[in-house]
Structure formats: C-alpha cells, structure tokens
Design a protein around this motif. Structure first.
Motif, short mmCIF file in Angstrom:
data_model
loop_
_atom_site.label_atom_id
_atom_site.label_comp_id
_atom_site.label_asym_id
_atom_site.label_seq_id
_atom_site.Cartn_x
_atom_site.Cartn_y
_atom_site.Cartn_z
N GLU A 1 36.07 44.19 47.20
CA GLU A 1 36.03 45.58 47.63
C GLU A 1 35.37 46.37 46.51
N VAL B 1 41.79 38.53 46.01
CA VAL B 1 41.44 39.90 46.35
C VAL B 1 40.94 40.57 45.08
N SER C 1 37.85 38.10 48.77
CA SER C 1 37.27 39.32 49.31
C SER C 1 36.96 40.23 48.13
N ARG D 1 38.66 43.81 43.29
CA ARG D 1 38.11 45.16 43.41
C ARG D 1 37.16 45.40 42.25
N LYS E 1 26.70 47.00 49.23
CA LYS E 1 27.70 47.08 50.27
C LYS E 1 28.90 46.25 49.89
N THR E 2 30.05 46.63 50.41
CA THR E 2 31.25 45.85 50.21
C THR E 2 31.12 44.56 50.99
N LYS E 3 31.35 43.46 50.33
CA LYS E 3 31.28 42.15 50.97
C LYS E 3 32.68 41.60 51.08
N LYS E 4 33.03 41.11 52.25
CA LYS E 4 34.33 40.51 52.45
C LYS E 4 34.13 39.12 53.01
N TYR F 1 35.15 48.36 40.48
CA TYR F 1 35.02 49.82 40.35
C TYR F 1 33.69 50.13 39.69
N ILE G 1 34.57 49.88 44.94
CA ILE G 1 35.05 51.26 44.95
C ILE G 1 34.11 52.10 44.08
#
Length: 113
Positions: A60, A26, A58, A28, A2-5, A30, A62
């Motif tokens: 994200e 921030v 954070s 990401r 899961k995306t963790k923020k 992939y 993808i």
C-alpha cells in the motif's frame, strides 16, 4: 506510481528457510509525491517482494502530501519509509531501499551477518 496489491498464494514452499514466508505480508510505503526517491523506493520494493515473497504480499503506497494524518498516526518522520505491518512485529525501514541486503535484514528475510 499506483498501489499494487498481490493476492496470497495458499501453497507452501518447503525449501524456504523462513517460516514467515508462509504468512501474508502487508507492507506500507510512505512517500511524498512522485519524487525520484519515492519512485526508486517503490521500484526496489516491488523487485524485492517479487524475488523473495512468493506472491504472498500486498503493498500500500501512502502519499503523505495527500494523506498527512496517516503519517502522523503511524509516526512517520522521514520519507520514503517502508513499514512491515504483517507479519508482526512491525518493522520500519527508511530510505529508497536500494541496499537490498539491508532491506532483507530489516524485513527479517536475511539473518544479520
């Protein structure tokens, strides 16, 4: 996976050598599905962030199998790939992030030796 923020912490750590640690990070990651390399990359990234970034980040995730256009727009040619969006400049690291020292150097958290 899961995306963790994580929320940015407003406190500052005066004992930290890098000014960029006071900024919001921030990141990401992939990936292409939940392959072993993708899962390892996320696990390794989470561990590095928890140890180095003082809850000021954070992440994200993808999945390029679901959102292939995002990979094209961000010029992702290999997976897994980590992209540091903030703080600038943008940095990219390819692989499962298992070499912690190399990741720290790539993120500018450790000077090149």
């Amino acid at each position: 996976m899961k995306t963790k923020k994580k929320k940015a912490d407003k406190s500052t750590d005066k004992g930290n050598p890098s000014d960029t640690l006071n900024d919001k990070w921030v990141l990401r990651l992939y990936v292409a599905g939940q392959t072993p390399n993708s899962i390892n990359a996320f696990t390794n990234l989470k561990k590095i962030c928890e140890e180095q970034l003082n809850n000021k980040y954070s992440i994200e995730v993808i999945d390029l199998l679901v959102y292939p256009q995002v990979g094209i727009e961000d010029q992702i040619f290999a997976i897994p790939t980590l992209v540091r969006k903030l703080p600038v400049p943008v940095r990219k690291i390819i692989g499962d992030l298992s070499n912690t020292e190399r990741v720290l150097v790539g993120l500018d958290l450790l000077p090149v030796s």
